[in-house]
Design an enzyme around this catalytic site. Structure first.
Site, PDB file in Angstrom:
ATOM      1  N   TYR A  14       0.817  -1.212   0.000  1.00 60.55           N
ATOM      2  CA  TYR A  14       0.000   0.000   0.000  1.00 60.55           C
ATOM      3  C   TYR A  14       0.851   1.263   0.000  1.00 60.55           C
ATOM      4  CZ  TYR A  14      -3.634  -3.260   1.467  1.00 60.55           C
ATOM      5  OH  TYR A  14      -4.517  -4.310   1.538  1.00 60.55           O
ATOM      6  N   THR A  15       2.156   1.143   0.037  1.00 61.52           N
ATOM      7  CA  THR A  15       3.019   2.320   0.193  1.00 61.52           C
ATOM      8  C   THR A  15       3.981   2.439  -0.980  1.00 61.52           C
ATOM      9  OG1 THR A  15       4.631   1.045   1.473  1.00 61.52           O
ATOM     10  CG2 THR A  15       2.925   2.215   2.706  1.00 61.52           C
TER      11      THR A  15
END
Length: 804
Positions: A14-15
């Site tokens: 997610y990053t």
């Protein structure tokens, strides 16, 4: 990433990580211009730069922390704009630039979380000179009013924290404060809550009503991570060798690195520009004879033959030019393209000349480094986030000077110079003037070890026989034990019942309201177990030993011993204290006062008797002496002859109080003319003495009765006698305290009478009419609650009475 509450980051799916424009401009702008060396990666599949071609010393801007075998580095972050200014300042004249020049534009580290750096005397010059040191960093906090919307509508003081030190966990800080409050290490806090939101940090530490919020803030700085020390160890790699660097060395090494990078970039650009100029010159040569070129190319049987033909007479093109001409589209032969090529030739020629001149002139290389630093500063520079508190450093500028203008060593300062220096430092720290710091105060202590300093003006004058005003919240079983009047700049000597003396500047005692509990005494002084304060005395200890008219301290014990010691014996006392006198078995120090040559000493017993004798009859003794007998009491059969016994249980007290009669009063009233046996019978008259004037003795009994009587009725007699009756007592009552009033005029004199239960009442001395009979029992002056008794009496100077 970067959560102040140490929240974990999201999963890697997610990053993503992306450089900011400032990073790309500062670190990667020259990455493709051969400005640095490249080496193979671990598997040899790619190459990577051995170091980034930074245009500013990112080692200072971003900081670095790491530990290796036998070495460690800890470099705090700095402000980009300040670092750029420092580099420009150094590059302007590397030979003449000094460390002071750099510190003018880059005074200290700058942390991304803000906060306040507490600057020491001399700033951070030594840290940047040696490459080693530390920075005291504290969170930004202010005292504000919060609340006020409840039933009573009263707002309370609160310490509001708006920033915390670098790499401090906000959640753990709040938890640490709560733990210290619950364990009563920090007192006076009612609530701790985190009100941080998207607009910024806000941690509120709500203060109990009556507690000094500034003192709580000082405790938070001293006992929590709200203030930390950031270690500085400027270790960097110089030629792959670790080395401790000063700021000047960092600038020198970076300037050398950056100049090398600029020169390598210039050589790379010169090579590119020269190559392009060579090709453009070939194009222009073809345009000069286009028909011949076309004919030669058409006559060739293949490409290599055509290229060879162009490299021969009459064209004489180089191999590179011939290749470029063969690849040239026909539109290059137009007149418009000819003009463009001529313009490009001129531009490339100028560029080549410029780069050639740059590589031949070191000063131009340095100027280029400075120019690029200024561009980054102007584009990405931001204001400093971390404030620098210079109050302590400014206060140290008050250091006394000698005749040559040099600082006098601290060890050579007199006590007066040391006291004034401490006061100026404290005043600067608290942002007040010396006059404000020196305001009158009452210092109040309780039996359970609480102390506070309050303004005497809060006790307005009251009528005789009233109940009085509470001088502080008392916990169960606690009681007020000592009250003294002083000014803020006084040094207060604290004498313990075991005969030790400690010294504290009055302004270091936390100020509080009358309703406040106070501060635990252990925050001010450290006492031995079982030891308690029995006397407080504001005193001037700055006189030279042996000076004419030197003052002395007079000690009176509970069992009736007295000792006189020169005040110079107590110069330089610190918090750890000194021995003031040796006590006999079961005896305890009861009273301490200041005496001078020719003064008289009056001592009152709990039975109401009073003795007055010459202070000079008590010879001066050292701190290790026990003293001599002051007054004879009826024998009680208790053994108190053994000396130096601190562990024995205290015996009942015989002494209620003492007062010092100035020598001028003794002489003017002729009190020193009575013989040793001239002790008249007690006068049973209890009428009012309308004509009484001059100094008066003010007696207060334990049941709240008070009496004023002229000191002229108590002529001096020999020390160690039984004395005279001073006040008649009701059944079951004792003499609680006494003081001397009316030395100047009793018109504006006030006294504050305090009880064991913490109630204080302020009276106009003149409202209590003098009585003529020594055996008179006085009048009711204070209404006491059941079980409460009078503890002490404090005389306020006449100037405070005028403030009514």
């Amino acid at each position: 990433f970067g959560s102040l509450d140490a929240d974990p980051p999201a999963a890697m799916r997610y990053t993503e990580c992306r450089l900011k424009p400032a990073s790309e401009a500062m670190l990667l702008a020259d990455i493709g211009l051969d400005a640095v060396d490249f080496s193979e990666t671990f598997d040899g599949s790619q190459t990577e730069p051995t170091v980034l071609p930074a245009r500013l010393p990112n080692l200072l801007i971003n900081g670095s922390t790491g530990i290796a075998v036998g070495m460690a580095t800890s470099i705090p972050p700095h402000n980009l704009r300040e670092v750029a200014n420092a580099l420009v300042r150094y590059a302007s004249d590397p030979e003449m630039c000094t460390l002071e020049d750099l510190l003018e534009v880059m005074p200290a580290p700058d942390f991304p979380t803000g906060g306040i750096i507490v600057q020491q005397r001399g700033g951070f010059k030594e840290m940047y000179r040696t490459g080693k040191g530390g920075v005291n960093l504290r969170g930004a906090a202010t005292v504000e009013k919060v609340g006020g919307g409840g039933r009573n509508g009263h707002a309370r003081d609160a310490v509001v924290i708006t920033s915390i030190p670098y790499q401090t966990n906000k959640a753990s800080l709040c938890e640490q404060i709560a733990d210290l409050v619950n364990s009563r290490t920090i007192e006076g806090v009612s609530d701790v809550r985190d009100e941080s939101d998207r607009d910024g940090m806000r941690v509120v530490v709500e203060i109990r009503r009556g507690t000094d919020a500034n003192f709580v803030l000082d405790q938070l700085y001293a006992r929590t991570k709200l203030q930390t020390r950031v270690s500085v160890n400027l270790v960097g790699l110089v030629g792959r060798e670790p080395k401790v660097l000063s700021l000047m060395e960092i600038m020198r090494e970076f300037l050398a690195f950056r100049c090398d990078a600029v020169e390598r970039r210039a050589r790379y650009e010169l090579q590119k520009a020269s190559g392009r100029l060579h090709v453009v010159e070939g194009y222009l040569a073809v345009q000069a004879a286009p028909d011949a070129v076309v004919a030669a190319v058409r006559a060739a049987k293949d490409g290599p033959t055509a290229q060879a033909a162009l490299q021969e007479k009459p064209f004489w093109l180089s191999e590179k030019q011939a290749e470029a001409v063969l690849a040239m589209p026909l539109r290059r032969l137009t007149g418009l393209e000819h003009d463009k090529l001529k313009a490009e030739e001129a531009e490339l020629t100028a560029r080549v000349d410029d780069l050639t001149g740059l590589l031949g002139d070191r000063s131009r290389v340095i100027a280029t480094v400075a120019k690029e630093a200024k561009e980054l500063r102007d584009t990405f520079g931001v204001d400093r986030r971390t404030d620098i508190d210079t109050s302590l450093a400014d206060a140290h500028s008050f250091h006394p000077k000698d005749e040559d203008g040099e600082d006098i060593p601290l060890g050579d300062l007199t006590e007066a110079e040391r006291a004034m220096r401490d006061a100026q430092i404290h005043a600067k720290k608290m942002n007040v003037t010396l006059d404000m710091l020196n305001s009158p105060s009452l210092v109040i202590m309780t039996n359970r070890g609480y102390i506070k300093r309050i303004d005497p003006a809060v006790f307005s004058k009251q009528n005789r026989a009233t109940r009085g005003r509470n001088m502080g919240k008392m916990r169960g079983g606690d009681e007020v034990t000592k009250v003294t009047h002083c000014n803020g700049l006084d040094t207060v000597l604290f004498f313990t019942d075991r005969g030790r003396v400690h010294a504290v500047r009055a302004f270091n005692i936390p100020q509080a309201s009358t309703s406040a509990l106070g501060t635990p005494f252990t925050r001010v002084l450290k006492l031995a177990e079982g030891e308690s304060i029995t006397a407080m005395l504001p005193v001037d200890t700055t006189e030279e030993p042996g000076a004419e008219g030197e003052t002395s301290l007079c000690f009176v014990t509970a069992r009736g011993l007295i000792k006189r010691t020169c005040a110079s014996e107590f110069v330089g006392i610190r918090n750890n204290g000194k021995k003031a006198l040796v006590l006999r078995k079961g005896d305890r120090l009861k009273h301490v006062d200041i005496v001078k040559k020719g003064d008289g000493i009056i001592i009152g017993g709990i039975d109401g008797s009073v003795i007055h004798f010459d202070a000079d009859s008590v010879r001066a003794q050292g701190r290790a002496a026990a003293g001599v007998k002051a007054m004879a009491f009826k024998p009680d059969g208790l053994d108190d002859t053994s000396e130096d016994d601190d562990t024995s249980e205290a015996l009942p007290a015989n002494v209620a109080g003492m007062a010092v009669v100035p020598g001028a009063v003794v002489q003017s009233l002729g009190l020193n003319k009575a013989s040793a046996g001239d002790v008249e019978d007690d006068n049973e008259e209890d009428g009012e003495d309308e004509d009484a004037k001059g100094p008066m003795l003010f007696f207060v009994s334990s049941d709240g009765r008070g009496k004023r009587i002229s000191v002229a009725q108590f002529a001096q007699q020999s020390r160690a006698g039984r004395g005279k009756k001073g006040m008649g007592l009701m059944k079951g009552s004792k003499l609680a305290a006494l003081c001397l009033t009316g030395l100047d005029s009793d018109e504006h004199e006030h006294v504050i009478i305090g009880s064991q239960g913490g109630v204080m009442n302020r009276y106009d001395v003149a409202s209590i009419r003098p009585q003529s009979g020594r055996a008179a029992k006085g009048v009711n002056v204070m209404k006491l609650s059941d079980g409460d008794t009078v503890r002490d009496i404090t005389l306020l100077p006449a100037e405070l009475g005028d403030d009514e």
